[in-house]
Design a protein around this motif. Structure first.
Motif, PDB file in Angstrom:
ATOM      1  N   ALA A 267     -10.738  -5.607  -6.753  1.00 53.73           N
ATOM      2  CA  ALA A 267     -11.453  -4.535  -6.067  1.00 53.73           C
ATOM      3  C   ALA A 267     -12.922  -4.870  -5.923  1.00 53.73           C
ATOM      4  O   ALA A 267     -13.601  -5.172  -6.897  1.00 53.73           O
ATOM      5  CB  ALA A 267     -11.295  -3.220  -6.837  1.00 53.73           C
TER       6      ALA A 267
ATOM      7  N   SER B 248     -11.878   2.016 -14.909  1.00 61.34           N
ATOM      8  CA  SER B 248     -10.614   1.300 -15.073  1.00 61.34           C
ATOM      9  C   SER B 248     -10.014   1.644 -16.420  1.00 61.34           C
ATOM     10  O   SER B 248     -10.707   1.686 -17.434  1.00 61.34           O
ATOM     11  CB  SER B 248     -10.837  -0.206 -14.995  1.00 61.34           C
TER      12      SER B 248
ATOM     13  N   HIS C   2      -8.677   2.473 -11.472  1.00 56.58           N
ATOM     14  CA  HIS C   2      -9.458   2.766 -10.269  1.00 56.58           C
ATOM     15  C   HIS C   2      -9.162   4.182  -9.770  1.00 56.58           C
ATOM     16  O   HIS C   2      -8.912   4.411  -8.585  1.00 56.58           O
ATOM     17  CB  HIS C   2      -9.168   1.748  -9.163  1.00 56.58           C
TER      18      HIS C   2
ATOM     19  N   CYS D  58      -4.825  -6.202  -8.724  1.00 55.95           N
ATOM     20  CA  CYS D  58      -5.744  -6.028  -7.595  1.00 55.95           C
ATOM     21  C   CYS D  58      -7.084  -6.690  -7.878  1.00 55.95           C
ATOM     22  O   CYS D  58      -7.459  -6.936  -9.015  1.00 55.95           O
ATOM     23  CB  CYS D  58      -5.959  -4.542  -7.312  1.00 55.95           C
TER      24      CYS D  58
ATOM     25  N   ARG E 278       0.823  -1.196   0.000  1.00 52.46           N
ATOM     26  CA  ARG E 278       0.000   0.000   0.000  1.00 52.46           C
ATOM     27  C   ARG E 278       0.862   1.253   0.000  1.00 52.46           C
ATOM     28  O   ARG E 278       1.909   1.317   0.624  1.00 52.46           O
ATOM     29  CB  ARG E 278      -0.918   0.019   1.224  1.00 52.46           C
TER      30      ARG E 278
ATOM     31  N   HIS F   4      -4.995   3.468  -8.205  1.00 53.82           N
ATOM     32  CA  HIS F   4      -4.083   2.336  -8.201  1.00 53.82           C
ATOM     33  C   HIS F   4      -3.058   2.538  -9.315  1.00 53.82           C
ATOM     34  O   HIS F   4      -3.426   2.872 -10.443  1.00 53.82           O
ATOM     35  CB  HIS F   4      -4.838   1.029  -8.455  1.00 53.82           C
TER      36      HIS F   4
ATOM     37  N   THR G 276      -7.438   9.603  -5.532  1.00 47.71           N
ATOM     38  CA  THR G 276      -7.013   8.270  -5.105  1.00 47.71           C
ATOM     39  C   THR G 276      -6.940   7.397  -6.349  1.00 47.71           C
ATOM     40  O   THR G 276      -7.690   7.596  -7.308  1.00 47.71           O
ATOM     41  CB  THR G 276      -8.008   7.635  -4.103  1.00 47.71           C
TER      42      THR G 276
ATOM     43  N   GLU H 279       0.595  -1.718  -7.124  1.00 49.83           N
ATOM     44  CA  GLU H 279       0.422  -3.102  -7.555  1.00 49.83           C
ATOM     45  C   GLU H 279       1.542  -3.452  -8.527  1.00 49.83           C
ATOM     46  O   GLU H 279       2.198  -2.563  -9.079  1.00 49.83           O
ATOM     47  CB  GLU H 279      -0.924  -3.286  -8.268  1.00 49.83           C
TER      48      GLU H 279
ATOM     49  N   GLU I 156      -2.318   3.377  -4.319  1.00 51.19           N
ATOM     50  CA  GLU I 156      -2.134   1.977  -3.975  1.00 51.19           C
ATOM     51  C   GLU I 156      -1.261   1.357  -5.055  1.00 51.19           C
ATOM     52  O   GLU I 156      -1.553   1.491  -6.256  1.00 51.19           O
ATOM     53  CB  GLU I 156      -3.481   1.250  -3.885  1.00 51.19           C
TER      54      GLU I 156
END
Length: 314
Positions: free
Chosen positions: A302, A310, A242, A300, A2, A258, A256, A294, A292
């Motif tokens: 989700a 996405s 995301h 991920c 994270r 990913h 926010t 990856e 976040e």
């Protein structure tokens, strides 16, 4: 693994001075507006002008909304706590919402009284209208100048409405000059209806802007695809998905998302990438970033998938 975030959006260090200045400006606008509304009520009765009485009703509604807005603006300066972890900035939106709704309600009341006058116009006292129009332009111009430089959405709505009031009083002044030499009493209710429709139209436009912020829409003037592209261009990032971008108050924006990297990043790698992302997003006015991380080998899963946008690798 994270990723962390970039800065606390509820921290007073981020724009506290601007919000404090906006609070003082709204306070001054309130006192000027309320005092002049009382003058207008007496002046409207004295001149028998429905246009002036309608503007007095507008100004009383403005004063009530400004009082609430002043309170909410002061509240919005508070930092985050256990209840409102992002801080109280979104309370400034309540002032914009309340002001908009009161202006629309006042406009409806004005139309109810002004439209019948179109069919049975009464003769207003033009010299008195001329005097009040001059005072009205001066008071609202002074209040608008005091609001100059405001940045919050609520304060900007107040500023624009004060500018509209200056223009409205300018129209009253012109109408009064005409009625000094020509007997056209219908100009008074016509002007009242025109001012009300003009103000209401602009209020509706700004109400839509406020609702977009309240409903956490993408900030005005920002394209989500451009934000994604800027992040994908950051060295070390393979893909972005995301992604969520919204605004707390129309001024302070939050993101926010990913990000996908090739290999499992170390703590230092993540810190470096976050710094690059913040630099890449600075032109968009995004001050709070949560990422976040990856890897391609560990995509991920989700639970929020239906709610997310996405993006695929290009």
């Amino acid at each position: 693994m994270r990723g962390g975030h970039g800065g606390n959006p509820g921290c007073p260090a981020h724009g506290a001075c601007d919000h404090g200045a906006d609070t003082r400006r709204i306070g001054v606008a309130f006192f000027l507006n309320f005092a002049f509304a009382l003058v207008e009520i007496g002046g409207g009765i004295w001149t028998n002008s429905v246009a002036i009485l309608s503007d007095a009703l507008h100004d009383l509604g403005d004063a009530a909304a400004l009082a609430l807005g002043w309170h909410f603006q002061r509240l919005s300066r508070r930092a985050g706590d256990e209840v409102y972890t992002f801080g109280y900035r979104r309370f400034s939106l309540l002032s914009a919402l309340v002001l908009s709704l009161l202006l629309l309600g006042g406009g409806a009341a004005v139309l109810v009284h002004a439209i019948p006058r179109l069919f049975a116009p009464a003769q207003p006292y033009a010299p008195g209208m001329l005097l009040l129009a001059g005072i009205g332009m001066a008071v609202n111009a002074l209040a608008a100048l005091r609001m100059r430089g405001s940045r919050s959405l609520g304060a900007r709505i107040v500023t624009w409405h004060l500018v509209e009031d200056v223009l409205s009083w300018g129209a009253v002044l012109v109408a009064a000059l005409v009625m000094l030499v020509v007997d056209v009493p219908i100009l008074d209710p016509l002007l009242s209806v025109a001012i009300t429709l003009f103000v209401s139209w602009n209020v509706i436009r700004r109400l839509r802007e406020t609702l977009v912020v309240l409903l956490q829409g993408v900030p005005k003037g920002m394209a989500l695809r451009d934000v994604e592209d800027a992040m994908r261009c950051v060295d070390g990032i393979c893909d972005v998905h995301h992604l969520h971008v919204w605004s707390q108050d129309g001024e302070h924006h939050v993101l926010t998302g990913h990000v996908v990297v090739d290999e499992e990043p170390s703590i230092d790698d993540m810190a470096e990438i976050r710094g690059r992302v913040r630099d890449a997003l600075r032109p968009f006015g995004i001050g709070h970033v949560t990422l976040e991380f990856e890897t391609r080998r560990r995509p991920c899963v989700a639970d929020e998938e239906p709610l997310c946008r996405s993006g695929g690798a290009r």
